[in-house]
Each structure stands twice: as structure tokens, then as C-alpha cells.
Design an enzyme around this catalytic site. Structure first.
Site, mmCIF file in Angstrom:
data_model
loop_
_atom_site.group_PDB
_atom_site.id
_atom_site.type_symbol
_atom_site.label_atom_id
_atom_site.label_comp_id
_atom_site.label_asym_id
_atom_site.label_seq_id
_atom_site.Cartn_x
_atom_site.Cartn_y
_atom_site.Cartn_z
ATOM 1 N N LYS A 159 0.874 -1.182 0.000
ATOM 2 C CA LYS A 159 0.000 0.000 0.000
ATOM 3 C C LYS A 159 0.911 1.232 0.000
ATOM 4 O O LYS A 159 1.206 1.819 1.044
ATOM 5 C CB LYS A 159 -0.921 -0.052 1.224
ATOM 6 C CG LYS A 159 -2.278 0.543 0.959
ATOM 7 C CD LYS A 159 -3.263 0.180 2.025
ATOM 8 C CE LYS A 159 -4.375 1.199 2.138
ATOM 9 N NZ LYS A 159 -5.159 1.464 0.943
HETATM 10 N N1 PMP Z 1 -7.370 -2.451 -3.350
HETATM 11 C C1 PMP Z 1 -6.945 -1.191 -3.217
HETATM 12 C C2 PMP Z 1 -6.232 -0.538 -4.352
HETATM 13 C C3 PMP Z 1 -7.161 -0.498 -2.010
HETATM 14 O O1 PMP Z 1 -6.733 0.761 -1.868
HETATM 15 C C4 PMP Z 1 -7.855 -1.137 -0.965
HETATM 16 C C5 PMP Z 1 -8.125 -0.400 0.320
HETATM 17 N N2 PMP Z 1 -7.100 -0.562 1.244
HETATM 18 C C6 PMP Z 1 -8.282 -2.456 -1.155
HETATM 19 C C7 PMP Z 1 -8.016 -3.084 -2.360
HETATM 20 C C8 PMP Z 1 -8.980 -3.212 -0.057
HETATM 21 O O2 PMP Z 1 -8.093 -3.549 0.952
HETATM 22 P P1 PMP Z 1 -8.552 -3.713 2.470
HETATM 23 O O3 PMP Z 1 -9.697 -4.655 2.454
HETATM 24 O O4 PMP Z 1 -7.376 -4.251 3.159
HETATM 25 O O5 PMP Z 1 -8.954 -2.363 2.928
#
Ligand code: PMP
Length: 308
Positions: A159
Site C-alpha cells: 500500500k
Molecule cells: N485495493 C486497493 C487498491 C485499495 O486501496 C484497498 C483499500 N485498502 C483495497 C483493495 C482493499 O483492501 P482492504 O480490504 O485491506 O482495505
């Protein structure tokens, strides 16, 4: 969406008033996108009179893994990072649903793009937060002309702040064209994810989602929902490459993420998904998920960390 500014921030090694947590214009991460972050939800449980943080250790682990991708040596261990989140939440004192944003970024005020020889700073803030996608019962999505960067460009499993310029291109083009969210294909032309969500489809009772090698973030909501779909709803979940047109013949499509939670997709590029209404799998899964995140399901209570 205007965000009310927080009162407090965890900054470097302690909690300070938000206004005191400042960085300079030359900050490396501000100029080059060299930061990693997390988005975590806190849910207010009125019965307990406590805030419950969803899957805190998993989010902390992912931020540390993302930091490793950027060669960052964080000054806090995973345990200390989780404690810092809880310290900040106690100081902020929110008694409502909120969004928690830990960020680790290269704070050096220097010119020169690189990942080595730099020092990361950790910050954490929390703000009140409701729905992320207003149309949670049926969003209208478009397949974006922007592609998700592949693992050899900027790894999607991390991320990384800089990669969100890609999400921003896709999201703005989608919203300004009247859609609620963008769906991105990967460099091979397979479906990867939304601008800030993982994606699932349901066809003939079988659930499918792009596998983790399809340029997707290793979503924590994604992982949680796969468990619920398999163990609680008895469904088969395939993790595999998905072609764009599978979305058009699916019975149901939904987006998942910390912000988006479980958001049904009712139309893609003006084509109705299935009946065009909230489908039974999405509906049941969403209800179950909402109970789980509020700490109402004993079996999954360990996914919720109470702020005491
Ligand atoms: N894909 C992207 C590009 C994101 O930014 C997110 C949000 N964090 C997700 C998927 C979903 O991830 P999570 O369930 O861990 O929030």
C-alpha cells in the site's frame, strides 16, 4: 467529501495535537510518493460503549510488509505500532465509526529520488467516517482505460502512497463521467480491482475473485470475506484470473475494502449486473460482515480489538 480535521496525531514517537504534526515542503515522500499507509476502520459498539478496531494486527502487519518493499526500517515493531494506534484512538476519543490512517513515510528533506539512506517517520490519525461509496446497494462502475501497475512497475500488494496516483487517475475519470467507481484491468488485460477495493463476482452459485498475482492489493476485507463465504455460507470461492467479460455475465458483482466494506455493483458500463438489483449472496454476506465488524459474532470476535 470534506474531512473534519482530527484533534490529535501520533507523530514520530508520541501523540501530539494535530496542528503540531507538520512536515516541510521538501519532505521526500511528499515529492516522490515514498510512503506506505494503512486504512483501518473503527466501529462504535454502543452496547459495549467501546470502539472496536477491525483486524488491527493484520493491518499493522501489512503496513510493515509494505515498508519492507520500500526498504524502510521502521522504528516501531508491529506490536508497538498497534499500541500507537490504540494510544492515538484513546487520545482522539471518538465515540462513532471512524477511519484510522497510519502512514510511514520518508521524512528527509532532500532532493534525490531513491529508497535507501532515508529515515521513515510514522504518523497516525483518525477521523469520523461513514459510507465511502454512497451507492452501497448498487454502484455503477466503469472499466477504466487506466491499467493497474504490475508487480514489476510498482507492486500492488504494497500500500504505497505513490501508486495511488494511478487510483486517482481512474477514480476521477470514472466520477467525472458519472460513474461511482472505476474497475482497473491489469497489464495482461485481466480484471484486477477497483481504485480502492478488491472485486468479487458470483456466477451460478460460485464466487470468484482475482488471485493475488493479478496486480491486486492483498485486501484484508477480501481475506475476511473469503473466510465468511467459505466457512459460514458454504460457498466455493475461486481465486484466479478473471476476464473482463465475466463481469458482464455474472449474476452478482461486489467491491470490498475497508472504506467500501461490501458494496454491490449493479451496473458496469451501463450494462445491468444480473438482475440489476442487490443479489442474494451479496446481501447475505454484507449482513454477516456487518455483524462481524461490530463484534456481534462470537466466532469472529477476535477480529475486533477493543479500545479500552
Ligand atoms: N485495493 C486497493 C487498491 C485499495 O486501496 C484497498 C483499500 N485498502 C483495497 C483493495 C482493499 O483492501 P482492504 O480490504 O485491506 O482495505
Amino acid at each position: 467529501m470534506a474531512t473534519k480535521l482530527p484533534r490529535m496525531a501520533f507523530f514520530k514517537d508520541r501523540v501530539v495535537p494535530y496542528a503540531e504534526a507538520k512536515v516541510g515542503l521538501l519532505t521526500h515522500a511528499l515529492n516522490y510518493g515514498t510512503g506506505v499507509f494503512a486504512g483501518i476502520r473503527g466501529y462504535w459498539n454502543a452496547d459495549l460503549g467501546k470502539l472496536l478496531v477491525f483486524r488491527l494486527p493484520d493491518h499493522v502487519r501489512r503496513i510493515h510488509e509494505s515498508a519492507r518493499l520500500l526498504r524502510m526500517n521502521l522504528a516501531l515493531t508491529e506490536e508497538a505500532t498497534a499500541r500507537a494506534v490504540l494510544d492515538l484512538l484513546r487520545a482522539e476519543g471518538l465515540k462513532e465509526d471512524c477511519y484510522i490512517r497510519p502512514l510511514a513515510f520518508y521524512g528527509d528533506e532532500v532532493i534525490g529520488v531513491r529508497l535507501h539512506g532515508l529515515t521513515p517517520i510514522i504518523s497516525i490519525v483518525a477521523v469520523p467516517f461513514g459510507l465511502y461509496i454512497d451507492q452501497a446497494d448498487g454502484a455503477h462502475c466503469t472499466v477504466s482505460s487506466w491499467r493497474r501497475p504490475s508487480d514489476n512497475v510498482i507492486p500492488a500488494r504494497g500500500k504505497i502512497t505513490g501508486s495511488y496516483a494511478n487510483s486517482a487517475f481512474a477514480k476521477s475519470d470514472a466520477e467525472l463521467a458519472g460513474f461511482d467507481e472505476a474497475l482497473l484491468l491489469n497489464q495482461d488485460g485481466y480484471v484486477s480491482e477497483g481504485s480502492g477495493e478488491n472485486i468479487f463476482l458470483v456466477r451460478r452459485g460460485v464466487v470468484a475473485t482475482p488471485s493475488l498475482n493479478q496486480s491486486v492489493l492483498e485486501g484484508i476485507t477480501r481475506r475476511s470475506l473469503i473466510t465468511l463465504l467459505r466457512d459460514e455460507m458454504g460457498l466455493t470461492v475461486e481465486e484466479r484470473p478473471i476476464e473482463r467479460c465475466e463481469l458482464f455475465v455474472a449474476d452478482e458483482v461486489f467491491l470490498t475494502g475497508t472504506a467500501a466494506q461490501v458494496t454491490a455493483v449493479s451496473r458496469i458500463d451501463h450494462r445491468p449486473v444480473g438482475s440489476g438489483k442487490l443479489g442474494p449472496v451479496t446481501d447475505k454476506l454484507r449482513k454477516l460482515f456487518f455483524d462481524v465488524i461490530r463484534g456481534r459474532v462470537d466466532k469472529y470476535r477476535a477480529w475486533c480489538t477493543a479500545v479500552d
